[in-house]
Write a protein that holds these residues in place. Structure first.
Motif, PDB file in Angstrom:
ATOM      1  N   UNK B 451      95.513  27.715  31.520  1.00  0.00           N
ATOM      2  CA  UNK B 451      95.616  29.079  30.989  1.00  0.00           C
ATOM      3  C   UNK B 451      95.916  30.085  32.100  1.00  0.00           C
ATOM      4  N   UNK B 452      96.576  31.171  31.742  1.00  0.00           N
ATOM      5  CA  UNK B 452      96.672  32.272  32.712  1.00  0.00           C
ATOM      6  C   UNK B 452      95.293  32.875  32.941  1.00  0.00           C
ATOM      7  N   UNK B 453      95.040  33.317  34.153  1.00  0.00           N
ATOM      8  CA  UNK B 453      93.732  33.891  34.474  1.00  0.00           C
ATOM      9  C   UNK B 453      93.874  35.398  34.669  1.00  0.00           C
ATOM     10  N   UNK B 454      92.946  36.125  34.072  1.00  0.00           N
ATOM     11  CA  UNK B 454      92.925  37.567  34.272  1.00  0.00           C
ATOM     12  C   UNK B 454      91.578  37.934  34.909  1.00  0.00           C
ATOM     13  N   UNK B 455      91.655  38.362  36.169  1.00  0.00           N
ATOM     14  CA  UNK B 455      90.441  38.836  36.843  1.00  0.00           C
ATOM     15  C   UNK B 455      90.293  40.318  36.521  1.00  0.00           C
ATOM     16  N   UNK B 456      89.147  40.705  35.979  1.00  0.00           N
ATOM     17  CA  UNK B 456      88.936  42.152  35.799  1.00  0.00           C
ATOM     18  C   UNK B 456      87.775  42.589  36.669  1.00  0.00           C
ATOM     19  N   UNK B 457      87.915  43.788  37.255  1.00  0.00           N
ATOM     20  CA  UNK B 457      86.974  44.224  38.298  1.00  0.00           C
ATOM     21  C   UNK B 457      86.289  45.507  37.841  1.00  0.00           C
ATOM     22  N   UNK B 458      84.995  45.547  37.982  1.00  0.00           N
ATOM     23  CA  UNK B 458      84.282  46.690  37.409  1.00  0.00           C
ATOM     24  C   UNK B 458      84.451  47.967  38.222  1.00  0.00           C
ATOM     25  N   UNK B 459      84.172  49.046  37.565  1.00  0.00           N
ATOM     26  CA  UNK B 459      84.300  50.363  38.176  1.00  0.00           C
ATOM     27  C   UNK B 459      83.112  50.650  39.054  1.00  0.00           C
ATOM     28  N   UNK B 460      83.348  51.501  40.054  1.00  0.00           N
ATOM     29  CA  UNK B 460      82.265  51.943  40.899  1.00  0.00           C
ATOM     30  C   UNK B 460      81.709  50.743  41.630  1.00  0.00           C
ATOM     31  N   UNK B 482      92.309  33.382  30.132  1.00  0.00           N
ATOM     32  CA  UNK B 482      90.930  33.176  30.571  1.00  0.00           C
ATOM     33  C   UNK B 482      90.563  34.406  31.390  1.00  0.00           C
ATOM     34  N   UNK B 483      89.576  35.149  30.933  1.00  0.00           N
ATOM     35  CA  UNK B 483      89.199  36.392  31.595  1.00  0.00           C
ATOM     36  C   UNK B 483      87.968  36.131  32.452  1.00  0.00           C
ATOM     37  N   UNK B 484      88.024  36.590  33.686  1.00  0.00           N
ATOM     38  CA  UNK B 484      86.909  36.384  34.615  1.00  0.00           C
ATOM     39  C   UNK B 484      86.433  37.740  35.104  1.00  0.00           C
ATOM     40  N   UNK B 530     100.024  29.495  38.655  1.00  0.00           N
ATOM     41  CA  UNK B 530     101.214  30.347  38.770  1.00  0.00           C
ATOM     42  C   UNK B 530     100.992  31.692  38.095  1.00  0.00           C
ATOM     43  N   UNK B 531      99.968  31.741  37.271  1.00  0.00           N
ATOM     44  CA  UNK B 531      99.759  32.950  36.469  1.00  0.00           C
ATOM     45  C   UNK B 531      98.365  33.525  36.673  1.00  0.00           C
ATOM     46  N   UNK B 532      98.202  34.127  37.836  1.00  0.00           N
ATOM     47  CA  UNK B 532      96.930  34.780  38.149  1.00  0.00           C
ATOM     48  C   UNK B 532      97.163  36.291  38.093  1.00  0.00           C
ATOM     49  N   UNK B 533      96.385  36.971  37.303  1.00  0.00           N
ATOM     50  CA  UNK B 533      96.549  38.418  37.144  1.00  0.00           C
ATOM     51  C   UNK B 533      95.256  39.126  37.513  1.00  0.00           C
ATOM     52  N   UNK B 534      95.369  40.364  37.904  1.00  0.00           N
ATOM     53  CA  UNK B 534      94.161  41.117  38.273  1.00  0.00           C
ATOM     54  C   UNK B 534      94.327  42.566  37.829  1.00  0.00           C
ATOM     55  N   UNK B 535      93.254  43.121  37.308  1.00  0.00           N
ATOM     56  CA  UNK B 535      93.242  44.551  37.003  1.00  0.00           C
ATOM     57  C   UNK B 535      91.822  45.066  37.102  1.00  0.00           C
ATOM     58  N   UNK B 536      91.711  46.358  37.266  1.00  0.00           N
ATOM     59  CA  UNK B 536      90.397  46.977  37.334  1.00  0.00           C
ATOM     60  C   UNK B 536      90.581  48.466  37.318  1.00  0.00           C
ATOM     61  N   UNK B 537      89.515  49.154  36.965  1.00  0.00           N
ATOM     62  CA  UNK B 537      89.591  50.597  36.847  1.00  0.00           C
ATOM     63  C   UNK B 537      88.585  51.227  37.802  1.00  0.00           C
ATOM     64  N   UNK B 538      88.909  52.433  38.273  1.00  0.00           N
ATOM     65  CA  UNK B 538      88.007  53.169  39.152  1.00  0.00           C
ATOM     66  C   UNK B 538      87.746  52.346  40.420  1.00  0.00           C
ATOM     67  N   UNK B 539      86.502  52.028  40.749  1.00  0.00           N
ATOM     68  CA  UNK B 539      86.246  51.164  41.896  1.00  0.00           C
ATOM     69  C   UNK B 539      87.024  49.865  41.774  1.00  0.00           C
ATOM     70  N   UNK B 540      87.182  49.392  40.542  1.00  0.00           N
ATOM     71  CA  UNK B 540      87.972  48.189  40.311  1.00  0.00           C
ATOM     72  C   UNK B 540      89.456  48.417  40.553  1.00  0.00           C
ATOM     73  N   UNK B 541      89.883  49.664  40.378  1.00  0.00           N
ATOM     74  CA  UNK B 541      91.266  50.023  40.695  1.00  0.00           C
ATOM     75  C   UNK B 541      91.468  50.060  42.202  1.00  0.00           C
ATOM     76  N   UNK B 542      90.454  50.557  42.914  1.00  0.00           N
ATOM     77  CA  UNK B 542      90.513  50.555  44.381  1.00  0.00           C
ATOM     78  C   UNK B 542      90.639  49.115  44.859  1.00  0.00           C
ATOM     79  N   UNK B 552      98.806  37.583  48.501  1.00  0.00           N
ATOM     80  CA  UNK B 552      99.969  37.559  47.614  1.00  0.00           C
ATOM     81  C   UNK B 552      99.768  36.543  46.505  1.00  0.00           C
ATOM     82  N   UNK B 553      98.525  36.138  46.264  1.00  0.00           N
ATOM     83  CA  UNK B 553      98.299  35.044  45.321  1.00  0.00           C
ATOM     84  C   UNK B 553      98.452  35.473  43.870  1.00  0.00           C
ATOM     85  N   UNK B 554      98.339  36.783  43.592  1.00  0.00           N
ATOM     86  CA  UNK B 554      98.405  37.194  42.186  1.00  0.00           C
ATOM     87  C   UNK B 554      99.854  37.389  41.734  1.00  0.00           C
TER      88      UNK B 554
END
Lengths: 730, 724
Positions: B451-460, B482-484, B530-542, B552-554
């Motif tokens: 599965x493609x993986x989506x890393x999400x990162x918390x704020x602050x 798959x969300x992590x 081959x399909x690693x994604x990452x997103x986050x907002x606020x502190x997670x955006x930083x 460069x892995x994502x």
């Protein structure tokens, strides 16, 4: 320098006398409310037979808080001066039977109109496009009009979302704004539409315009109006078959800096050919009357901060490029061929003055007019030329002169003559002084109207915008109004300014701010040496580049009593990503912050906030896209954290040019003095009577932060405002 | 290598309880099962703020749902019996509070002359409702006096800008339409994310008769006064403030005061430097409990719970190291101690801290369970779990294992939906640190597939992902990801030392913690690398901005509501105090650290296609931060786009349609760069009638001031501050 100053003073007297019987009237100082009645004149166009002049008058609309313009007409001797039509950019047809101009029309925005200049005076709208046309050019046979206009391009459709669950009639929040361009907004305009400017031709009798150029490209010419991107500066070849224009037809042109060149396009086929194969900001092609030569200006590519344009000619096929003039100011304005093709006339701005010059195809350029004024020719008919002139005590007039005998300038119409007849303006004295590195610097002193050298006056140093600006001999309402309120106003052209040669202008190469600071302080010291300045009351203010230098000054000296930094950049690192046009950045820095931030830090006023003790106000337009208000916020917050007296004034409906709205111009004047006089030591200067009666008003502690009003249509800039010192990205 | 703690048993228990709840919607198991659809978001409701009547018989609570026509959240007050029966609408409004004798409810609702006002409803059969305040500024934080005669509240008292700012502008003509006056600002902090320009003035305490009449102001001065509670004798109120000169400049300072209601005399009870907050008097009025800690220059410090005598003497800590801000939810009726809502290790439970002795857990479990109000030994509260969006529950503190669900929100909506499995996992990161995370799997997860993986990162940096229900992650999982999500160092709930690992070091090794989490999940064998994604907002955006500058892995990334340049942030963030949490020095003192930790400074390394997305009204991480990063990527010709959410502050998934847009835009961006195979299936909702993007340049910002409450999941953080 003394003889020069004397000449300027003599000229000022002559001008004052030209306002009839002025000396005999009871005279009062300039008052701020006069700004609401201020008028200016521009762009006079002489008919091909040399008999009539059409020109633009701008005036303040005091109800709608904007400047407005209309076309007026008079005989070439100044008689029968009268209103012609609402509109702008009038252009005579080659046979003089018609005028093409721009005015609001159907279905929206500006459109091209043609007015027959006969007794009937029929006016026809000849375009009805959705996007506003500009840069009108009559074909040599008078049958067609060329213009440029935006060809919109949509955003990639892959961005469309399949948003679920939206009921019929729902009022949902607007979709997001999605951007994928390098430059996507522009000061004075706002968000720029997606698309490119292309060349079109329409019949002068109306009909469907035909698109002549195609493609997705963007030029980087430096004097093109910042509203255009794509094809610009198109001119007909005399045979009427092709046009020459400026663009940069390469992929990813938006990433280039200071690159544009000259092309020709066959109007029938649309075939485009690059005429000039040189790298640099080449622009403004002007075909010779016989069509054999093309003049243009620019310079070979350089990363200099400042380089003065050269004037070139080439054969019509692009061969045999040669320089015929150089080092005559930053840009040569209104380049016009002599009717016999022997050379070119143009306006050159140097040492604070503008005059008309002639550059022969062979031989040395020579001045046609001389004088400590801003004299600009706009058109000619044979040897008769028409133009405008402004001088220290002369706000702007329409003049004619003979290109053979430039010393005989006739004034046809004085703007504001009646308004100023009872007004006593402050004396304007030109000043030259020596600064570090033995550099000679030019400046001007504006004195209070009843100036008495035995008294001591508060000093207000004002600093021009853009390192490349040039203060000049033009009339400066802002400075005069401060002087009328008891200040001695000083403005100078520190190193980096235009009009003193490439070397002087390039003194701030990768060094702004730097020794320009020393030049300003040396000017203040020179004036203090005159004995009439109260050293307890030294004030400084400036906008844009002048705002940066103001903030730099308070971080480097405590000699000023108070300061106002307007439309400033505080932090060069954050500026690169927030300025409207990335090209600005390259003018100031060799490297980007992520490559090496040291230069950016070293030259950011924010980094010296720890030294500031001078009470400093920051003032910026909320819509500013050149020095975005986040820059003001950064400096304000730093001062506030340090508990230095400060305030932030956020002007409403204002882009980078804070004075575009007349009421904002007046507010700027008053807030500056409001701030200075809080910290002024001793007796405060008397304000004049009209002001004291005015109703006090003027601030909001709170307003919704979402600014929605757009200004694009009604911000015709007022030439009558403070001395024009804006600059454009090269 | 990863110390995975299986929660299968608990998950089964939760699934079972979901089925039991589902009993309201009969024969759940037999229904066709479908994945969660994005459109379901518009039908989600939430419950909050349950209040038990003093006699323990009735419960009022707030229900919130999406107004699909007007694109906002709406809420109203509902009532039910204490056993969950007779669940019904009571009235429009919020913040219902029972009077001490249970005869009335005070609540806040729209009223005249404007804004919200205080109302009283008699809880008898007549049900008369009276508006008792008519203020220009909306009251909040209502508190009944012990005798039920008076209501204390807090309201804003405006102050005007000094009149020296008036200027003699020339007379304008009759009927002139001049441009508006400028805004003049001379405060340190002058706007606040979520509300815009801050009005000049401060929060003050008032009392008003419960029968209506003129409110009387109790406090004075240019300070905010908040968190007021009555002393049981009804003569005074205790509250939180910082009544010192230049309080605006103070950082992490607030303390406890009391005000005498009759005289208005104010006394400072607590004389310590630090962020001391939220005083709660004991039932007998002898003690006051409060939270906070002595002043410390740390990034993260867990609050202690203190008690002191009502005169401020004998201050002692009775609990510590129970998460960032354990909340004093209630005193035991016998004043022997306080019940706390404690969030640690991704779970929230109720604890008891006796005045003497050790604090102990009352409830346990992998959920977010909180105590709202108590009557005798009966607790009324809320619970949320990986597959349970939010329920009103009750239990007896003597039998805490026996939690009864009174109302489970969204039960029928989820009855025929198959949610993705949520697996807790622990793994080891650099410095041997144990880190907790969760994996949300697609509903028909097959471990033999990739599965493609989506890393999400918390704020602050101080946020905490938890065992709560996460609609957004579930909806991505329903679309084949798959969300992590994990809690890297700096997160709350793992002790002061763990939280303070990012002291003057954010971002830093938290990056390693995130990468170790991704490696751990890759190690499970079901990730398509081959399909690693990452997103986050606020502190997670930083951190997202940081990640693309350091690896460069994502395959693609989306940095939302990011800070890219710490230097420019100090002057543009809404509250200057945020800055002190991250840096020891200001840029003009020494910019080294600011540069070193700014994602912008690493943009030269970025090759990952990176979307930047921010709300146009964001005042916490203003959109200029997104512009800086976007422009830098663009100059380097790295694939990028900037998405500017309309009408959105820092919480850019509000209003509700923006939540939908963000979900879709993230996948829109990721799927442009996804490698191999067909595009992951997108649900099918609304494939017809794709709305156009709308005019790009002519959008009027219509900000709805009434839309409250952010989107689904609370990982926001608050500045530890003087007052609120």
């Amino acid at each position: 320098m003394t003889p020069r100053r004397a000449a300027a003073a003599a000229f000022a007297v002559a001008v004052a006398l030209a306002c009839p019987a002025a000396a005999q009237q009871a005279r009062r100082p300039l008052s701020l409310d006069m700004y609401l009645e201020w008028e200016s004149v521009q762009d006079p166009q002489l008919s091909p037979d040399g008999r009539q002049i059409v020109y633009t008058r701008s005036f303040v609309d005091p109800v709608n808080d904007r400047s407005q313009a209309a076309l007026w007409i008079m005989n070439a001797d100044g008689s029968r001066n009268r209103f012609l039509v609402d509109g702008s950019s009038p252009r005579w047809s080659p046979d003089g039977t018609r005028i093409a101009f721009l005015a609001p029309g159907n279905p929206r925005g500006r459109q091209i109109f043609v007015r027959w200049m006969d007794d009937e005076g029929a006016v026809s709208q000849v375009t009805r496009g959705l996007e506003a046309p500009s840069e009108l050019e009559w074909s040599p046979d008078g049958r067609s009009i060329a213009f440029v206009t935006l060809v919109p391009e949509p955003l990639d459709r892959f961005w469309q979302l399949n948003l679920p669950g939206r009921p019929e009639g729902a009022r949902w929040t607007a979709p997001p704004l999605i951007e994928d361009r390098l430059n996507y907004r522009r000061d004075g305009v706002g968000w720029t539409p997606r698309g490119f400017q292309h060349l079109f031709v329409v019949s002068a009798d109306g009909g469907t315009p035909r698109q002549v150029t195609q493609g997705s490209f963007q030029p980087t010419s430096r004097t093109q109006t910042r509203e255009s991107a794509g094809v610009t500066m198109a001119r007909w070849m005399p045979d009427g078959r092709s046009m020459v224009f400026v663009s940069l037809l390469v992929d990813e042109a938006q990433y280039t800096w200071r690159e544009s060149t000259v092309y020709s396009v066959d109007v029938a086929s649309g075939a485009v050919r690059q005429l000039l194969d040189r790298r640099g900001p080449f622009e403004n092609p002007v075909p010779s009357p016989d069509g054999r030569l093309i003049a243009f200006q620019g310079y070979e590519w350089t990363d200099a901060h400042y380089r003065e344009n050269e004037l070139y000619v080439m054969n019509r096929d692009g061969s045999n490029v040669r320089t015929i003039a150089r080092e005559l100011g930053q840009v040569l304005d209104n380049v016009i061929w002599a009717p016999d093709g022997s050379g070119l006339y143009f306006n050159a701005s140097m040492k604070g003055a503008q005059n008309v010059w002639f550059a022969p195809l062979s031989g040395e350029p020579r001045a046609v007019t001389t004088g400590a004024h801003m004299l600009g020719m706009s058109t000619n008919a044979g040897i008769l030329a028409v133009g405008t002139r402004s001088a220290p005590q002369l706000p702007g007039s329409i003049v004619t002169f003979d290109l053979k005998r430039g010393d005989e300038v006739r004034t046809l119409y004085f703007a504001n003559a009646t308004l100023l007849r009872d007004t006593k303006l402050g004396d304007v004295e030109e000043l030259w002084y020596r600064s570090v590195g033995d550099l000679d610097v030019q400046g001007w002193i504006v004195k209070p109207p009843d100036f008495d050298p035995a008294k001591r006056y508060p000093l207000m140093l004002q600093i021009h915008g853009c390192a490349r600006g040039m203060y000049n001999f033009g009339f400066d309402f802002g400075a005069q109004e401060h002087a009328a309120n008891g200040y001695v106003v000083l403005y100078t052209n520190p190193r980096g300014s235009s009009g003193y040669g490439s070397r002087f202008g390039d003194e701030v190469y990768q060094a702004f701010p730097g020794k320009d600071y020393d030049d300003l302080i040396a000017g203040v010291d020179t004036l203090i040496g005159r004995g009439y300045v109260d050293e307890r009351n030294l004030f400084v203010q400036g906008a844009s580049g002048g705002g940066i230098l103001t903030a730099w000054i308070v971080g480097h000296t405590n000699k000023f009593t108070a300061a106002v930094a307007r439309s400033m950049v505080a932090d060069w690192v954050s500026w690169v990503g927030t300025v409207d046009d990335t090209r600005w950045y390259f003018e100031t820095f060799a490297k980007l912050p992520w490559e090496d931030p040291s230069g950016h830090l070293e030259r950011s006023p924010l980094m010296y906030a720890g030294n500031v003790t001078t009470p400093t106000m920051v003032m910026t337009g909320e819509l500013d896209l050149t020095a975005p208000i986040s820059q003001a916020e950064e400096f304000y917050r730093a001062l506030k954290i340090r508990k230095v007296p400060t305030a932030m004034v956020r002007l409403t409906d204002s882009y980078h040019n804070q004075g575009a709205r007349p009421s904002n111009f007046m507010r700027g004047q008053l807030y500056m003095r409001n701030w200075f006089e809080r910290f002024m030591v001793g007796e405060k200067p008397a304000t004049n009577g009209a002001m004291q009666q005015a109703r006090l008003e003027g601030f909001d502690g709170r307003r919704d932060s979402a600014v929605t009003r757009t200004l694009a249509d009604d911000l015709a800039s007022m030439d009558a405002g403070p001395t024009r010192t804006e600059c454009v990205a090269q | 290598m990863s110390a995975v703690r299986s929660i299968a048993a608990l998950r089964r228990a939760i699934a079972l309880s979901a089925l039991v709840l589902g009993a309201a919607a009969p024969v759940v198991a037999q229904q066709p099962i479908k994945p969660l659809s994005l459109a379901a978001y518009l039908d989600m409701e939430s419950v909050s703020d349950p209040q038990l009547s003093p006699d323990g018989q009735r419960i009022v609570y707030s229900r919130r749902w999406v107004d699909k026509m007007n694109d906002r959240y709406q809420s109203s007050i509902w009532i039910m019996n204490a056993d969950g029966t007779r669940n019904r609408f009571l009235m429009d409004g919020s913040s219902p509070r029972w009077s001490p004798d249970g005869t009335r409810i005070a609540f806040v609702a729209a009223g005249s002359p404007r804004g919200r006002q205080i109302w009283i409803r008699w809880m008898d059969e007549e049900g008369a409702t009276s508006q008792i305040t008519r203020l220009l500024e909306s009251p909040s934080s209502i508190e009944w006096s012990p005798d039920g005669k008076t209501i204390a509240f807090q309201a804003f008292v405006p102050e005007s800008l000094d009149s020296s700012w008036r200027i003699p502008l020339p007379e304008r003509p009759e009927g002139a339409r001049w441009t508006a006056n400028p805004i003049i600002e001379d405060r340190l902090n002058f706007r606040a994310d979520g509300s815009g320009w801050s009005p000049r003035g401060h929060q003050h305490l008032f009392v008003v008769s419960a029968e209506g009449g003129t409110p009387r102001r109790l406090t004075d001065g240019s300070w905010d006064h908040t968190a007021a509670r009555w002393m049981p004798d009804g003569r005074s109120l205790v509250f939180q403030s910082l009544r010192t000169p230049d309080a605006e400049w103070a950082w992490r300072e607030s303390t406890i005061y009391s005000v005498d209601v009759a005289s208005g005399a104010i006394r400072q009870l607590l004389n310590r430097k630090g962020p001391f907050t939220a005083p709660v008097p004991s039932p007998d009025g002898r003690l006051i409990a409060f939270g906070g800690h002595d002043w410390v220059d740390a990034h993260y410090w867990e609050n202690e719970i203190y008690v002191m005598n009502s005169d401020g003497s004998n201050v002692r800590a009775i609990a510590r190291e129970l998460g960032q801000e354990p909340e004093v939810a209630a005193w035991a009726p016998d004043a022997s101690g306080v019940y706390l809502n404690v969030s640690v290790r991704g779970a929230q439970n109720v604890w008891f801290a006796p005045v003497q002795g050790e604090a102990r857990a009352v409830t346990t479990g992998q959920h977010m369970l909180s105590l709202g109000t108590m009557s005798g030994t009966t607790v009324l509260g809320m619970r949320e779990a990986p597959h349970e969006p939010g329920s009103i529950v009750s239990f007896d503190v003597r039998r805490p294992a026996d939690v009864r669900t009174l109302y489970a929100s969204n039960a029928s909506l989820l009855a025929d939906v198959k949610l993705g499995e949520v697996e807790e996992f622990w793994y080891r990161s650099v410095d041997n640190l144990n880190v907790q995370g969760w994996i949300v799997k697609p509903p028909d997860f097959d471990r033999a597939r990739r599965y493609p993986l989506m890393l999400q990162i918390h704020g602050c940096a101080r946020g905490m992902y938890n065992f709560g229900f996460d609609f957004a992650a579930q909806e991505h999982a329903a679309n084949g990801y798959v969300v992590v999500y994990t809690n890297p160092r700096g997160s709350s709930g793992y002790g002061s030392e763990f939280g303070n690992q990012t002291y003057h070091a954010f971002p830093s090794k938290d990056y390693d913690d995130l990468m170790a989490g991704v490696d751990t999940v890759i190690g499970r064998g079901y990730i398509d690398q081959r399909n690693l994604f990452v997103h986050g907002s606020s502190g997670g955006g930083v951190l997202t901005g940081w990640i693309v500058g350091h690896t460069q892995r994502f395959t693609a990334a989306a940095a939302r509501a990011m800070v890219s340049d710490w230097m420019s942030w100090v002057g543009t963030v809404d509250d200057a105090r945020w800055y002190r949490e991250t840096f020891a020095k200001y840029p003009w003192e020494d910019p080294t650290e600011h540069l070193k930790r700014s994602p912008l400074m690493y943009v030269g390394n970025v090759t990952t296609p990176t979307l930047v997305l921010t709300g146009e009204l964001d005042l916490r991480t203003p959109i200029s931060q997104a512009e800086e990063f976007y422009r830098a990527l663009k100059m380097r010709k790295v694939p990028t786009a900037m998405v500017r959410m309309a009408d959105a502050y820092h919480g850019h998934t509000n209003p509700p349609s923006n939540f939908l847009r963000v979900q879709l835009l993230l996948r829109n961006w990721f799927e442009r760069y996804a490698v191999g195979g067909p595009r992951v299936d997108t649900n099918g909702d609304g494939l017809a009638a794709a709305p156009s993007l709308g005019p790009v340049n002519e959008r009027a910002a219509s900000l709805d001031p009434d839309s409250d409450v952010p989107g689904p999941r609370g990982v926001e953080c608050v500045v530890k501050s003087n007052t609120q």
